[in-house]
Design an enzyme around this catalytic site. Structure first.
Site, PDB file in Angstrom:
ATOM      1  N   LYS A   1       1.949   5.533  18.063  1.00 19.23           N
ATOM      2  CA  LYS A   1       2.086   6.889  17.504  1.00 19.23           C
ATOM      3  C   LYS A   1       2.174   7.941  18.603  1.00 19.23           C
ATOM      4  O   LYS A   1       2.980   8.881  18.522  1.00 19.23           O
ATOM      5  CB  LYS A   1       0.880   7.192  16.602  1.00 19.23           C
ATOM      6  CG  LYS A   1       0.865   6.344  15.337  1.00 19.23           C
ATOM      7  CD  LYS A   1      -0.476   6.452  14.636  1.00 19.23           C
ATOM      8  CE  LYS A   1      -0.479   5.739  13.304  1.00 19.23           C
ATOM      9  NZ  LYS A   1      -1.831   5.569  12.750  1.00 19.23           N
TER      10      LYS A   1
ATOM     11  N   GLY B   1      -7.331  -0.325   2.632  1.00 12.88           N
ATOM     12  CA  GLY B   1      -5.892  -0.265   2.938  1.00 12.88           C
ATOM     13  C   GLY B   1      -5.571   0.593   4.156  1.00 12.88           C
ATOM     14  O   GLY B   1      -4.425   0.978   4.356  1.00 12.88           O
TER      15      GLY B   1
ATOM     16  N   THR C   1       0.844  -1.204   0.000  1.00 15.75           N
ATOM     17  CA  THR C   1       0.000   0.000   0.000  1.00 15.75           C
ATOM     18  C   THR C   1       0.882   1.257   0.000  1.00 15.75           C
ATOM     19  O   THR C   1       0.768   2.111  -0.890  1.00 15.75           O
ATOM     20  CB  THR C   1      -0.904   0.011   1.261  1.00 15.75           C
ATOM     21  OG1 THR C   1      -1.665  -1.190   1.276  1.00 15.75           O
ATOM     22  CG2 THR C   1      -1.828   1.207   1.277  1.00 15.75           C
ATOM     23  N   VAL C   2       1.770   1.355   0.992  1.00 11.78           N
ATOM     24  CA  VAL C   2       2.591   2.568   1.102  1.00 11.78           C
ATOM     25  C   VAL C   2       3.698   2.576   0.045  1.00 11.78           C
ATOM     26  O   VAL C   2       3.916   3.581  -0.643  1.00 11.78           O
ATOM     27  CB  VAL C   2       3.189   2.705   2.526  1.00 11.78           C
ATOM     28  CG1 VAL C   2       4.038   3.957   2.629  1.00 11.78           C
ATOM     29  CG2 VAL C   2       2.077   2.728   3.571  1.00 11.78           C
TER      30      VAL C   2
ATOM     31  N   LYS D   1       5.622   2.670  12.688  1.00 13.33           N
ATOM     32  CA  LYS D   1       5.472   3.147  14.076  1.00 13.33           C
ATOM     33  C   LYS D   1       5.607   2.027  15.094  1.00 13.33           C
ATOM     34  O   LYS D   1       6.099   2.247  16.207  1.00 13.33           O
ATOM     35  CB  LYS D   1       4.141   3.886  14.261  1.00 13.33           C
ATOM     36  CG  LYS D   1       2.917   3.087  13.839  1.00 13.33           C
ATOM     37  CD  LYS D   1       2.533   3.356  12.405  1.00 13.33           C
ATOM     38  CE  LYS D   1       1.490   2.383  11.918  1.00 13.33           C
ATOM     39  NZ  LYS D   1       0.729   2.812  10.800  1.00 13.33           N
TER      40      LYS D   1
ATOM     41  N   GLY E   1      -3.659   5.426   4.313  1.00 14.71           N
ATOM     42  CA  GLY E   1      -3.909   5.258   2.879  1.00 14.71           C
ATOM     43  C   GLY E   1      -2.655   5.526   2.067  1.00 14.71           C
ATOM     44  O   GLY E   1      -1.722   6.196   2.529  1.00 14.71           O
TER      45      GLY E   1
ATOM     46  N   GLU F   1      -4.142  -2.047   9.767  1.00 15.20           N
ATOM     47  CA  GLU F   1      -2.875  -2.775   9.817  1.00 15.20           C
ATOM     48  C   GLU F   1      -3.114  -4.220   9.390  1.00 15.20           C
ATOM     49  O   GLU F   1      -4.241  -4.718   9.442  1.00 15.20           O
ATOM     50  CB  GLU F   1      -2.332  -2.767  11.257  1.00 15.20           C
ATOM     51  CG  GLU F   1      -1.985  -1.389  11.779  1.00 15.20           C
ATOM     52  CD  GLU F   1      -0.928  -0.685  10.928  1.00 15.20           C
ATOM     53  OE1 GLU F   1       0.140  -1.250  10.718  1.00 15.20           O
ATOM     54  OE2 GLU F   1      -1.195   0.434  10.469  1.00 15.20           O
TER      55      GLU F   1
ATOM     56  N   ASP G   1      -1.901   0.698  17.817  1.00 19.13           N
ATOM     57  CA  ASP G   1      -1.313   1.554  16.785  1.00 19.13           C
ATOM     58  C   ASP G   1      -1.277   3.012  17.285  1.00 19.13           C
ATOM     59  O   ASP G   1      -0.268   3.717  17.139  1.00 19.13           O
ATOM     60  CB  ASP G   1      -2.121   1.432  15.484  1.00 19.13           C
ATOM     61  CG  ASP G   1      -1.612   2.357  14.409  1.00 19.13           C
ATOM     62  OD1 ASP G   1      -0.557   2.069  13.821  1.00 19.13           O
ATOM     63  OD2 ASP G   1      -2.265   3.400  14.166  1.00 19.13           O
TER      64      ASP G   1
HETATM   65  P1  NDP Z   1       1.594  -3.848   2.955  1.00 18.57           P
HETATM   66  O1  NDP Z   1       1.318  -5.156   3.601  1.00 18.57           O
HETATM   67  O2  NDP Z   1       0.617  -3.318   1.975  1.00 18.57           O
HETATM   68  O3  NDP Z   1       3.028  -3.884   2.250  1.00 18.57           O
HETATM   69  C1  NDP Z   1       4.134  -4.514   2.820  1.00 18.57           C
HETATM   70  C2  NDP Z   1       5.177  -4.697   1.736  1.00 18.57           C
HETATM   71  O4  NDP Z   1       6.335  -5.304   2.306  1.00 18.57           O
HETATM   72  C3  NDP Z   1       4.730  -5.612   0.597  1.00 18.57           C
HETATM   73  O5  NDP Z   1       5.107  -5.039  -0.635  1.00 18.57           O
HETATM   74  C4  NDP Z   1       5.521  -6.912   0.824  1.00 18.57           C
HETATM   75  O6  NDP Z   1       5.832  -7.603  -0.362  1.00 18.57           O
HETATM   76  C5  NDP Z   1       6.778  -6.338   1.420  1.00 18.57           C
HETATM   77  N1  NDP Z   1       7.531  -7.325   2.184  1.00 18.57           N
HETATM   78  C6  NDP Z   1       7.110  -8.097   3.210  1.00 18.57           C
HETATM   79  N2  NDP Z   1       8.132  -8.878   3.650  1.00 18.57           N
HETATM   80  C7  NDP Z   1       9.210  -8.567   2.873  1.00 18.57           C
HETATM   81  C8  NDP Z   1      10.528  -9.043   2.807  1.00 18.57           C
HETATM   82  N3  NDP Z   1      10.991  -9.975   3.637  1.00 18.57           N
HETATM   83  N4  NDP Z   1      11.372  -8.498   1.876  1.00 18.57           N
HETATM   84  C9  NDP Z   1      10.938  -7.549   1.031  1.00 18.57           C
HETATM   85  N5  NDP Z   1       9.672  -7.060   1.050  1.00 18.57           N
HETATM   86  C10 NDP Z   1       8.835  -7.578   1.949  1.00 18.57           C
HETATM   87  O7  NDP Z   1       1.790  -2.811   4.172  1.00 18.57           O
HETATM   88  P2  NDP Z   1       1.577  -1.240   4.144  1.00 18.57           P
HETATM   89  O8  NDP Z   1       2.171  -0.676   2.908  1.00 18.57           O
HETATM   90  O9  NDP Z   1       0.179  -0.902   4.491  1.00 18.57           O
HETATM   91  O10 NDP Z   1       2.451  -0.800   5.423  1.00 18.57           O
HETATM   92  C11 NDP Z   1       3.855  -0.662   5.355  1.00 18.57           C
HETATM   93  C12 NDP Z   1       4.324   0.108   6.585  1.00 18.57           C
HETATM   94  O11 NDP Z   1       3.731   1.409   6.581  1.00 18.57           O
HETATM   95  C13 NDP Z   1       3.903  -0.495   7.923  1.00 18.57           C
HETATM   96  O12 NDP Z   1       4.915  -0.252   8.864  1.00 18.57           O
HETATM   97  C14 NDP Z   1       2.647   0.273   8.287  1.00 18.57           C
HETATM   98  O13 NDP Z   1       2.392   0.291   9.675  1.00 18.57           O
HETATM   99  C15 NDP Z   1       3.026   1.640   7.786  1.00 18.57           C
HETATM  100  N6  NDP Z   1       1.929   2.550   7.506  1.00 18.57           N
HETATM  101  C16 NDP Z   1       0.863   2.134   6.758  1.00 18.57           C
HETATM  102  C17 NDP Z   1      -0.130   3.019   6.435  1.00 18.57           C
HETATM  103  C18 NDP Z   1      -1.308   2.625   5.619  1.00 18.57           C
HETATM  104  O14 NDP Z   1      -2.227   3.447   5.468  1.00 18.57           O
HETATM  105  N7  NDP Z   1      -1.357   1.426   5.079  1.00 18.57           N
HETATM  106  C19 NDP Z   1      -0.083   4.421   6.885  1.00 18.57           C
HETATM  107  C20 NDP Z   1       1.108   4.761   7.650  1.00 18.57           C
HETATM  108  C21 NDP Z   1       2.057   3.844   7.939  1.00 18.57           C
HETATM  109  P3  NDP Z   1       4.672  -8.197  -1.328  1.00 18.57           P
HETATM  110  O15 NDP Z   1       4.064  -6.993  -1.961  1.00 18.57           O
HETATM  111  O16 NDP Z   1       5.380  -9.038  -2.293  1.00 18.57           O
HETATM  112  O17 NDP Z   1       3.748  -8.943  -0.427  1.00 18.57           O
HETATM  113  N1  HSE Z   2      -3.690   1.525  10.471  1.00 23.75           N
HETATM  114  C1  HSE Z   2      -3.257   2.869  10.579  1.00 23.75           C
HETATM  115  C2  HSE Z   2      -4.469   3.753  10.812  1.00 23.75           C
HETATM  116  C3  HSE Z   2      -2.535   3.273   9.317  1.00 23.75           C
HETATM  117  O1  HSE Z   2      -5.590   3.287  10.601  1.00 23.75           O
HETATM  118  O2  HSE Z   2      -4.312   4.894  11.230  1.00 23.75           O
HETATM  119  C4  HSE Z   2      -1.920   4.645   9.374  1.00 23.75           C
HETATM  120  O3  HSE Z   2      -0.896   4.723  10.294  1.00 23.75           O
END
Ligand code: NDP
Ligand code: HSE
Length: 449
Positions: free
Chosen positions: A205, A187, A13-14, A105, A319, A190, A201
């Protein structure tokens, strides 16, 4: 123009949001900072996972170690999540002296002290704007914008998923479980949604914000936390009837400053260390306060500084795009570090308060909304008010909808300011009365003034 290469770990997602945002606005950012951030590789777990934005396979790798070690990678972004492999990834990059950007976080909450120390030791920086409140630049604001202020109060709606659920329960009477599914589909949630709904969470933060605002690392175990699992539509409706909205609020309040006791070598008095309340719980917020109108996935942070007065930050808290905006801001800082070195800029986190402490929740004073399920019969109120009276807790107001004598009815009490410990003990006694038919529900009230 100078160019720096980015190695991303995570393209979900991110991560895919960051990839897309750099394609969209990378040139604009370069023209502003004088350095172009070029994505060299994106490391993922599997090439064929569906992603919100496409990343060309030629750009992907399944070997994060080779991405981090690549001498042509100058900045690393950890966008994977979790507290295990992500920690190794970040430490590996920092040891190579590469600036790291993270949105994680949970990891910062668990291992922040160690990670910032590693960054200092290896002469580089760890940036984390995206870890709190998605697209709201609250980290930079606290670190730089309020550098001349002592932060006395900070109230934050910092979890988008919980705010989305509470908003839809209030506005549509929607059911908790189905709204959570929607938040996951968008998305926001968590990977492990209990992190959101049980308040962890937000705990991560608010700990990061408290550490930054007060200059000592606030450990997650010192932060009192309650989630929103037990909030019912009945509570939301009664709160509304009383003029309040229920929000999951992160609270950081300066409780007191201990007596000044140290004098520097020059004889100048140092300001005494802070004692702060740091907590996360569902809270009744007056409907007239702007935080009550922060709805859906939006987050907001109210900060009061002793010089600036009251300020308010508002924006999308989760998001792909909002979070990518925060990551880009950190990438710009990391790129500027490489261009100019870090000596002339504010480092991401500096521990300066050696004796700061978090006040235990039992000592924290607040007001309370209490919902009891009582038998409607003479003398019930007298029993309840006697227990509260003995504990020196005053009743501010009361609602009891009309019911049949002898039947169970809700009894809503608003209590005056009292310490949490005293109220918890009194409610335990009240819950044992034969006329009280289920465990008392207690939600704290903040008037935010
Ligand atoms: P996702 O699950 O969508 O993405 C995680 C990514 O990490 C995927 O691309 C996955 O690969 C990759 N991955 C997992 N294990 C490995 C590995 N061993 N080596 C390489 N790549 C790996 O999570 P999010 O994007 O939602 O979240 C990412 C971070 O951002 C988290 O710490 C979350 O707390 C934080 N965050 C998220 C927000 C949100 O709105 N979603 C907002 C703010 C912070 P693959 O794609 O192949 O599965
Ligand atoms: N799961 C978290 C939230 C993502 O809903 O705020 C952003 O940090």
């Amino acid at each position: 123009m100078q160019q720096v290469n980015l190695g991303m770990i995570g393209g979900g997602t991110v991560g895919s949001g960051v990839f897309h945002a750099l394609q969209l606005n990378g040139d604009l950012m370069a023209s502003r900072i004088g350095v172009k951030v070029n994505v060299r590789k994106v490391s993922v777990k599997a090439f064929d996972e569906p992603r919100p934005y496409e990343i060309p396979k030629s750009c992907m790798s399944m070997d994060w170690q080779s991405v981090v070690a690549d001498p042509q990678v100058h900045i690393v972004a950890e966008l994977v999540g979790g507290t295990t492999i992500a920690r190794t990834m970040i430490l590996t990059a920092l040891k190579l002296g590469k600036p790291v950007v993270t949105a994680n976080k949970a990891l910062l909450s668990a291992h922040g002290e160690e990670l910032f120390a590693a960054a200092r030791k290896h002469g580089t920086n760890l940036y984390y704007e995206a870890s709190v409140c998605g697209g709201i630049p609250i980290i930079k604001s606290l670190r730089e914008g309020f550098v001349g202020n002592r932060v006395t109060h900070l109230y934050g709606i910092v979890n988008g998923t919980c705010n989305y659920i509470l908003t839809r329960m209030k506005l549509e009477g929607a059911d908790f479980a189905s709204v959570l599914k929607d938040a996951q589909a968008q998305g926001y949630a968590e990977a492990e949604p209990s992190l959101d709904i049980d308040g962890y969470d937000a705990q991560h933060k608010i700990g990061i914000l408290a550490s930054l605002a007060h200059g000592f690392w606030v450990k997650p175990q010192d932060i009192y936390v309650e989630g929103i699992r037990s909030i019912t539509r009945t509570d939301i409706q009664f709160a509304n009837q009383l003029g309040y909205t229920i929000k999951l609020l992160g609270i950081i309040k300066l409780v007191e400053r201990r007596a000044a006791r140290s004098a520097g070598a020059t004889g100048t008095r140092r300001s005494p260390p802070a004692r702060i309340q740091v907590s996360v719980y569902p809270t009744l917020v007056p409907n007239a306060h702007v935080l009550a109108s922060v709805n859906h996935v939006f987050n907001a942070v109210f900060v009061r500084g002793d010089v600036v007065g009251d300020t308010l930050f508002y924006g999308r808290g989760a998001g792909k795009d909002a979070t990518a905006s925060a990551v880009l801001s950190d990438l710009a800082d990391a790129a500027l570090d490489l261009k100019f070195g870090t000596r002339h800029r504010l480092p991401p986190f500096v521990p300066y308060e050696r004796h700061g402490a978090v006040a235990p929740i039992n000592e924290v004073v607040s007001r309370y909304f209490v919902r009891l399920n009582v038998v409607d019969r003479p003398g019930v109120l007298a029993q309840i008010s006697a227990i509260l009276g003995q504990a020196r807790i005053g009743i501010a107001s009361m609602i009891q909808p009309e019911g049949d004598e002898g039947a169970s009815v809700p009894l809503i009490l608003m209590l005056h300011d009292a310490p949490n410990g005293a109220v918890t003990r009194a409610l335990k006694k009240i819950g044992k009365l034969a006329v009280v038919k289920s465990a008392p529900v207690m939600i704290r009230v903040e008037n935010l003034c």
